[in-house]
Design an enzyme around this catalytic site. Structure first.
Site: not given
Length: 156
Positions: A106-109
């Site tokens: 689950h990608y995130h910044v």
């Protein structure tokens, strides 16, 4: 055998569903993305912005989701600038274990305020992070500022 992190629920999906935003340190939630405090911050105000959808890579997301992430990163930077007056920012993403991603699927910044002379080296050399403000204090300080985004970023 799977690792403990793989067995636990995704923190971003959990935050997106939580009835109480404070329980997951969620500062802002829209139909497409969330902004939350990092429980293990490098500095005060270390934020994570993630899509609501469970996606591992940028190219897995629709353009509207990508736009929401960039708009929320910009607003997060503005709010943190006004609140903490940092000297700079690190804004970035890690994809895959080899790149340092704590949650690979689950990608995130990350939005990390930085100050000249901050003690970032302490976590590398001494295994210690020096963050003078508690997460609860940071949450109480930032949550009302993110609430003001409701009208502007309702579709974000």
């Amino acid at each position: 055998m799977s690792s403990p992190r793989q067995e636990q629920e995704c923190i971003f999906c959990s935050a997106a569903r939580a009835a109480d935003p404070a329980s997951t340190l969620t500062l802002f939630r829209s139909d497409r993305a969330i902004v939350m405090l990092n429980r293990y911050p490098y500095t005060n105000g270390h934020l994570m912005i993630a899509p609501i959808e469970h996606a591992a890579r940028l190219f897995d997301s629709e353009p509207a989701v990508l736009l929401a992430l960039v708009r929320l990163a910009a607003e997060s930077q503005r709010i943190l600038s006004d609140t903490y007056e940092p000297d700079g920012f690190n804004i970035g993403m890690n994809f895959g274990k080899a790149a340092g991603a704590g949650f690979e699927d689950h990608y995130h910044v990350h939005v990390v305020p930085r100050w000249g002379g901050d003690a970032n080296f302490m976590s590398v050399t001494a295994g210690v992070r020096m963050v003078p403000e508690t997460l609860d204090s940071t949450y109480r300080r930032l949550r009302p500022l993110f609430e003001t985004l409701r009208g502007d970023l309702a579709g974000a």
